[in-house]
Design an enzyme around this catalytic site. Structure first.
Site, PDB file in Angstrom:
ATOM      1  N   HIS A   1     -11.594  -7.251  -1.625  1.00 14.55           N
ATOM      2  CA  HIS A   1     -10.778  -6.585  -0.600  1.00 14.55           C
ATOM      3  C   HIS A   1     -11.373  -6.902   0.766  1.00 14.55           C
ATOM      4  CE1 HIS A   1      -8.194  -3.581  -2.863  1.00 14.55           C
ATOM      5  NE2 HIS A   1      -8.846  -4.225  -3.824  1.00 14.55           N
TER       6      HIS A   1
ATOM      7  N   HIS B   1     -12.286  -3.358   5.020  1.00 17.98           N
ATOM      8  CA  HIS B   1     -10.892  -3.505   5.473  1.00 17.98           C
ATOM      9  C   HIS B   1     -10.840  -3.494   7.005  1.00 17.98           C
ATOM     10  CE1 HIS B   1     -10.167  -1.567   1.406  1.00 17.98           C
ATOM     11  NE2 HIS B   1      -9.407  -2.639   1.338  1.00 17.98           N
TER      12      HIS B   1
ATOM     13  N   ASP C   1      -1.176  -1.560  -3.934  1.00 18.70           N
ATOM     14  CA  ASP C   1      -2.528  -1.677  -3.377  1.00 18.70           C
ATOM     15  C   ASP C   1      -3.077  -0.260  -3.122  1.00 18.70           C
ATOM     16  OD1 ASP C   1      -4.708  -2.990  -2.235  1.00 18.70           O
ATOM     17  OD2 ASP C   1      -3.803  -3.040  -0.231  1.00 18.70           O
TER      18      ASP C   1
ATOM     19  N   SER D   1       0.863  -1.190   0.000  1.00 15.45           N
ATOM     20  CA  SER D   1       0.000   0.000   0.000  1.00 15.45           C
ATOM     21  C   SER D   1       0.897   1.236   0.000  1.00 15.45           C
ATOM     22  CB  SER D   1      -0.874   0.005   1.252  1.00 15.45           C
ATOM     23  OG  SER D   1      -0.039   0.193   2.393  1.00 15.45           O
TER      24      SER D   1
ATOM     25  N   ASP E   1      -4.677  -8.713   4.600  1.00 13.91           N
ATOM     26  CA  ASP E   1      -3.691  -7.957   5.361  1.00 13.91           C
ATOM     27  C   ASP E   1      -3.882  -8.224   6.867  1.00 13.91           C
ATOM     28  OD1 ASP E   1      -1.808  -6.194   6.286  1.00 13.91           O
ATOM     29  OD2 ASP E   1      -2.707  -4.393   5.464  1.00 13.91           O
TER      30      ASP E   1
ATOM     31  N   ASP F   1      -7.176   3.527  -7.361  1.00 16.96           N
ATOM     32  CA  ASP F   1      -8.446   3.513  -6.623  1.00 16.96           C
ATOM     33  C   ASP F   1      -9.114   4.880  -6.745  1.00 16.96           C
ATOM     34  OD1 ASP F   1     -10.503   3.484  -4.864  1.00 16.96           O
ATOM     35  OD2 ASP F   1      -9.342   2.868  -3.111  1.00 16.96           O
TER      36      ASP F   1
HETATM   37  P1  13P Z   1      -7.911  -6.902   5.247  1.00 17.65           P
HETATM   38  O1  13P Z   1      -6.955  -6.094   6.067  1.00 17.65           O
HETATM   39  O2  13P Z   1      -9.297  -6.799   5.779  1.00 17.65           O
HETATM   40  O3  13P Z   1      -7.442  -8.302   5.064  1.00 17.65           O
HETATM   41  O4  13P Z   1      -7.977  -6.233   3.797  1.00 17.65           O
HETATM   42  C1  13P Z   1      -6.829  -6.194   3.013  1.00 17.65           C
HETATM   43  C2  13P Z   1      -7.092  -5.481   1.735  1.00 17.65           C
HETATM   44  O5  13P Z   1      -8.165  -5.514   1.180  1.00 17.65           O
HETATM   45  C3  13P Z   1      -5.983  -4.718   1.127  1.00 17.65           C
HETATM   46  O6  13P Z   1      -6.389  -3.967   0.033  1.00 17.65           O
END
Ligand code: 13P
Length: 283
Positions: A207, A179, A81, A49, A231, A103
């Site tokens: 995501h 997220h 990302d 990211s 993540d 995005d």
């Molecule tokens: P999480 O942290 O909910 O797994 O999401 C990760 C994500 O979508 C990164 O773009």
């Protein structure tokens, strides 16, 4: 082996499985992902990211990911990302990312189309794949937050227009995930996934997939999700292992003794995810 995101995702789309896209920001995380992918003989996406790039520095992130990709036979893509602007995307392309996300979901449809199209034109000219987002996925991913009340699901008709206009390679859709850590159990709109897939045909991206029950993930994959972003579940595994080690060895002063078990714990979670997504043995 370093490849583009498109190579990985088109194969997944054709053969109906999903590839794990795991967030990276340091060496141990990159190693955990690459070792898990190699042991499972699975294609994998290392994604950073903007927050991760700010933390580690783009040279470190790219160097780590490139070395990791060069050490294994399984296909590996290096992906940005949630890139939020043209300059960030260009920076990543210049440093060797093989896939980028632009995005533009915070804008209305036409503006989102406009900025996505601009990125696609440049990225495709140099062989880099592009993911875009339509609809608004709630929650917080590093330094980007979307209030739950502002999250909106992706409209299948709009998705068709968006993909036709932008020629994007994959599409992140808002279908009930968010997220970060969930307060309750997420409820996915499976009919919407199916409807969007029927309209656009390209690889779809989920995501906010940490904490989503396994049966929901399996169903989402069967309906056309081909990239699954994880993540939070990795962060939890990593930090929990560090806390456990500290509790058991309060006098330790060697970072390697803490980071080694954290890397192992994360690797186990990644292997479970790869198996669940159906990408094991697909390299
Ligand atoms: P999480 O942290 O909910 O797994 O999401 C990760 C994500 O979508 C990164 O773009």
């Amino acid at each position: 082996m370093l490849v583009t995101g498109k190579e990985i995702l088109d194969h997944a789309n054709k053969h109906n499985y999903a590839v794990g896209a795991f967030n990276v920001n340091n060496m141990e995380i990159v190693q955990a992902i690459i070792e898990a992918a190699e042991e499972m003989n699975a294609p994998v996406i290392l994604q950073a990211s903007q927050g991760a790039i700010k933390y580690a520095g783009i040279e470190y992130i790219t160097a780590l990911a490139r070395v990791a990709a060069s050490k294994v036979k399984v296909p590996v893509a290096i992906h940005l990302d949630h890139g939020t602007d043209f300059e960030q995307v260009m920076l990543c392309i210049r440093h060797g990312f093989t896939s980028v996300m632009i995005d533009g979901s915070r804008y209305e449809l036409n503006k989102n189309i406009e900025i996505t199209k601009k990125v696609v034109e440049v990225a495709h000219a140099v062989g880099v794949s592009v993911e875009a987002e339509l609809g608004k996925i709630g929650g917080t991913e590093d330094d980007i937050s979307v209030d739950e009340r502002e999250a909106t699901f992706t409209d299948p008709e709009e998705a068709k227009i968006f993909v036709d206009e932008t020629k994007v390679d994959s599409l992140a859709i808002a279908v009930g995930t968010a997220h970060g850590v969930y307060k309750g159990e997420p409820k996915l709109d499976f009919d919407r996934i199916k409807a969007i897939k029927e309209k656009v045909g390209i690889p779809l991206v989920l995501h906010g997939s940490s904490g989503v029950p396994a049966d929901a993930i399996e169903r989402a994959v069967s309906l056309g999700i081909n990239k699954i972003n994880i993540d939070t579940d990795l962060r939890i595994a990593f930090t929990q292992a560090m806390k456990d080690y500290h509790r058991e060895h309060p006098d330790n002063i060697d970072p390697r003794k803490v980071l080694g078990p954290a890397r192992e714990a994360m690797k186990e979670v990644i292997k479970e995810k790869i198996a669940l997504f159906g990408s094991a043995g697909r390299a």
